[in-house]
Enzyme design. Sequence first.
Site, PDB file in Angstrom:
ATOM      1  N   HIS A  99       1.794 105.714  81.204  1.00 54.58           N
ATOM      2  CA  HIS A  99       1.478 104.694  80.187  1.00 54.58           C
ATOM      3  C   HIS A  99       1.985 105.146  78.824  1.00 54.58           C
ATOM      4  CE1 HIS A  99      -1.904 107.500  80.499  1.00 54.58           C
ATOM      5  NE2 HIS A  99      -2.028 107.369  79.190  1.00 54.58           N
ATOM      6  N   HIS A 101       1.416 104.809  74.807  1.00 54.91           N
ATOM      7  CA  HIS A 101       0.490 104.403  73.742  1.00 54.91           C
ATOM      8  C   HIS A 101       1.291 103.824  72.578  1.00 54.91           C
ATOM      9  CE1 HIS A 101      -3.044 106.933  75.097  1.00 54.91           C
ATOM     10  NE2 HIS A 101      -2.076 107.599  75.690  1.00 54.91           N
TER      11      HIS A 101
END
Length: 136
Positions: A99, A101
């Site tokens: 992922h 950010h």
Amino acid sequence: MPDCIFCKIVKGDIPAAKVYEGSKFIAFLDISPANKGHVLIIPKEHYERLEEMPNPDGKEFGELQVKIAKAVMKATNAEGFNLLLNNGKAAGQEVMHAHMHIQPRFGTDDFHYKWTHKKYEEGEMKQFQEKIRKFI
Ligand code: 5GP
Ligand code: ZN
């Protein structure tokens, strides 16, 4: 990945404040933000690490980061943003589903994101330069 919290978000088994959904990626608000408006972009497929992602997806991932970061900036009136991908446990990855950010930043915020700067010995920088170039 049955026990992966982000796979559960992709499937809709647990709720998330989604801001984007496409065929390969979704983006949603981080539940414990560095600053309000902090977004996570994740692949819908379960890849633990960035380098497991196939090439065409990687290109789309990069483009999406810019598109969503611009939206976050406008929505939060941020003065800047940090893109941060903790890749692997040693790099601070806690959720083992890759992922990115996007953290909106303000001149007045209390978020200190800096590392301690090391020094190269004489000739060492050239060694690292050559070693890395060999693998590219
Ligand atoms: P990492 O340290 O792995 O790079 O970051 C994981 C991030 O996921 C953390 O910032 C954390 O707040 C966020 N997070 C963990 N669980 C959930 C969740 O269930 N929902 C949402 N929206 N964010 C989560
Ligand atoms: Zn997953």
